[in-house]
Design a protein around this motif. Sequence first.
Motif, PDB file in Angstrom:
ATOM      1  N   ARG A 204      48.269  46.322  42.018  1.00  0.00           N
ATOM      2  CA  ARG A 204      48.684  44.872  42.510  1.00  0.00           C
ATOM      3  C   ARG A 204      47.476  43.877  42.465  1.00  0.00           C
ATOM      4  NH1 ARG A 204      53.094  45.966  45.794  1.00  0.00           N
ATOM      5  NH2 ARG A 204      53.450  48.333  46.249  1.00  0.00           N
ATOM      6  N   ALA A 205      46.343  44.563  42.545  1.00  0.00           N
ATOM      7  CA  ALA A 205      44.923  43.588  42.369  1.00  0.00           C
ATOM      8  C   ALA A 205      45.053  43.059  40.921  1.00  0.00           C
ATOM      9  CB  ALA A 205      43.902  44.407  42.732  1.00  0.00           C
ATOM     10  N   THR A 206      45.233  43.905  40.001  1.00  0.00           N
ATOM     11  CA  THR A 206      45.409  43.721  38.464  1.00  0.00           C
ATOM     12  C   THR A 206      46.178  42.555  38.285  1.00  0.00           C
ATOM     13  OG1 THR A 206      44.548  45.836  37.830  1.00  0.00           O
ATOM     14  CG2 THR A 206      45.551  44.385  36.132  1.00  0.00           C
ATOM     15  N   LEU A 207      47.379  42.753  38.771  1.00  0.00           N
ATOM     16  CA  LEU A 207      48.632  41.883  38.589  1.00  0.00           C
ATOM     17  C   LEU A 207      48.152  40.192  39.195  1.00  0.00           C
ATOM     18  CD1 LEU A 207      51.573  41.321  37.799  1.00  0.00           C
ATOM     19  CD2 LEU A 207      52.085  41.604  39.894  1.00  0.00           C
ATOM     20  N   LYS A 208      47.057  40.412  40.017  1.00  0.00           N
ATOM     21  CA  LYS A 208      46.934  39.094  40.915  1.00  0.00           C
ATOM     22  C   LYS A 208      45.414  38.444  40.211  1.00  0.00           C
ATOM     23  CE  LYS A 208      49.008  39.821  45.448  1.00  0.00           C
ATOM     24  NZ  LYS A 208      49.842  41.066  45.040  1.00  0.00           N
ATOM     25  N   GLN A 209      44.937  39.300  39.015  1.00  0.00           N
ATOM     26  CA  GLN A 209      43.672  39.140  38.546  1.00  0.00           C
ATOM     27  C   GLN A 209      42.575  38.826  39.525  1.00  0.00           C
ATOM     28  OE1 GLN A 209      44.132  36.260  35.113  1.00  0.00           O
ATOM     29  NE2 GLN A 209      46.294  36.568  35.213  1.00  0.00           N
ATOM     30  N   GLN A 210      42.225  39.555  40.587  1.00  0.00           N
ATOM     31  CA  GLN A 210      41.346  39.524  41.615  1.00  0.00           C
ATOM     32  C   GLN A 210      40.983  40.987  41.870  1.00  0.00           C
ATOM     33  OE1 GLN A 210      43.429  36.857  44.059  1.00  0.00           O
ATOM     34  NE2 GLN A 210      43.817  38.270  45.623  1.00  0.00           N
TER      35      GLN A 210
ATOM     36  N   PHE B 264      34.807  39.378  42.590  1.00  0.00           N
ATOM     37  CA  PHE B 264      35.945  39.568  43.461  1.00  0.00           C
ATOM     38  C   PHE B 264      37.214  38.573  42.785  1.00  0.00           C
ATOM     39  CE2 PHE B 264      33.109  41.096  46.786  1.00  0.00           C
ATOM     40  CZ  PHE B 264      33.699  42.434  47.025  1.00  0.00           C
ATOM     41  N   ILE B 265      36.536  37.212  42.264  1.00  0.00           N
ATOM     42  CA  ILE B 265      37.449  36.370  41.667  1.00  0.00           C
ATOM     43  C   ILE B 265      36.946  36.334  40.259  1.00  0.00           C
ATOM     44  CG2 ILE B 265      38.019  33.875  41.551  1.00  0.00           C
ATOM     45  CD1 ILE B 265      37.622  33.727  44.405  1.00  0.00           C
ATOM     46  N   SER B 266      37.734  36.427  39.416  1.00  0.00           N
ATOM     47  CA  SER B 266      37.568  36.745  37.704  1.00  0.00           C
ATOM     48  C   SER B 266      37.430  35.097  37.393  1.00  0.00           C
ATOM     49  CB  SER B 266      38.606  37.294  36.960  1.00  0.00           C
ATOM     50  OG  SER B 266      39.715  36.640  36.893  1.00  0.00           O
ATOM     51  N   GLU B 267      36.503  34.967  36.299  1.00  0.00           N
ATOM     52  CA  GLU B 267      36.371  33.582  35.590  1.00  0.00           C
ATOM     53  C   GLU B 267      37.754  33.294  34.935  1.00  0.00           C
ATOM     54  OE1 GLU B 267      34.129  31.922  35.493  1.00  0.00           O
ATOM     55  OE2 GLU B 267      32.750  33.329  36.321  1.00  0.00           O
ATOM     56  N   MET B 268      38.707  34.202  34.677  1.00  0.00           N
ATOM     57  CA  MET B 268      40.134  33.991  34.298  1.00  0.00           C
ATOM     58  C   MET B 268      40.936  33.071  35.276  1.00  0.00           C
ATOM     59  SD  MET B 268      43.117  36.393  32.733  1.00  0.00           S
ATOM     60  CE  MET B 268      42.046  36.992  31.448  1.00  0.00           C
ATOM     61  N   THR B 269      40.688  33.537  36.668  1.00  0.00           N
ATOM     62  CA  THR B 269      41.294  32.932  37.663  1.00  0.00           C
ATOM     63  C   THR B 269      40.997  31.434  37.844  1.00  0.00           C
ATOM     64  OG1 THR B 269      41.469  34.907  38.958  1.00  0.00           O
ATOM     65  CG2 THR B 269      41.684  33.144  40.116  1.00  0.00           C
ATOM     66  N   LEU B 270      39.585  31.110  37.625  1.00  0.00           N
ATOM     67  CA  LEU B 270      38.831  29.924  37.789  1.00  0.00           C
ATOM     68  C   LEU B 270      39.288  28.977  36.733  1.00  0.00           C
ATOM     69  CD1 LEU B 270      35.626  30.983  38.949  1.00  0.00           C
ATOM     70  CD2 LEU B 270      37.495  29.946  40.513  1.00  0.00           C
TER      71      LEU B 270
ATOM     72  N   LEU C 112      45.339  41.679  48.175  1.00  0.00           N
ATOM     73  CA  LEU C 112      45.133  40.260  48.491  1.00  0.00           C
ATOM     74  C   LEU C 112      43.628  40.090  49.074  1.00  0.00           C
ATOM     75  CD1 LEU C 112      47.905  39.330  50.955  1.00  0.00           C
ATOM     76  CD2 LEU C 112      47.769  38.885  48.647  1.00  0.00           C
ATOM     77  N   ILE C 113      42.943  38.942  49.163  1.00  0.00           N
ATOM     78  CA  ILE C 113      41.787  38.361  49.601  1.00  0.00           C
ATOM     79  C   ILE C 113      41.873  38.028  51.184  1.00  0.00           C
ATOM     80  CG2 ILE C 113      39.695  37.049  49.746  1.00  0.00           C
ATOM     81  CD1 ILE C 113      40.019  36.843  46.629  1.00  0.00           C
TER      82      ILE C 113
END
Length: 209
Positions: free
Chosen positions: A23-29, A202-208, A104-105
């Motif tokens: 689930r976390a991998t799907l959310k990329q975090q 916790f937050i990847s560069e991809m997310t940003l 989730l965070i």
Amino acid sequence: MTTTNMKTENTVWHNQQISKEQRATLKQQKPALLWYTGLSGSGKSTVANAVDALLFKLGCHSYLLDGDNVRHGLNGDLGFSDEARIENIRRISEVAKLFLDAGLIVSTAFISPFASDRALAKAKLEDGEFIEVFIDTPISVCEQRDPKGLYKKARAGEIKDFTGIDSTYDVPTAPQIHVKTAEQSVEQCAEQIVSHLIEQGFISEMTLS
């Protein structure tokens, strides 16, 4: 035989097909629990809301569990005695863990005055998932703000067991994040917390991006 024992003997943990990691991998975090603690009026809910809004803007999947909101529902049967406060934190710890299992965070904005209860909340999670955020605001500033008029009532004896007045608050000794709302704007506080999440992965560069 007590009800608790019967419950333990007659319930079996059921493993789900989809894991927390998936689930976390799907959310990329990476799941994390931001545990905001501080006196009433310190700015916990205000800062937590600002962080949640910033995380949403960054494309993160997060949720905020606010102390007053939870007491309107799940914990509506609890008072403010030491025993009730302990149960309040126990319940919210279990709920937060479920949210982390969903990848989730999570933010929890509770006074959570007792260090032992915060330690128990941390012990329920995997290493590194619990992030204690100390909203460090002098009680004089909290009383000056007094957004709900609670300090005034506590000083007048209308509220008993009020943290910082006639009930203990255990100051965090080694919080992962130390925020001083009397010296920083809400925006600066939120950016400090989100920066920690980025720095710790916790937050990847991809997310940003």
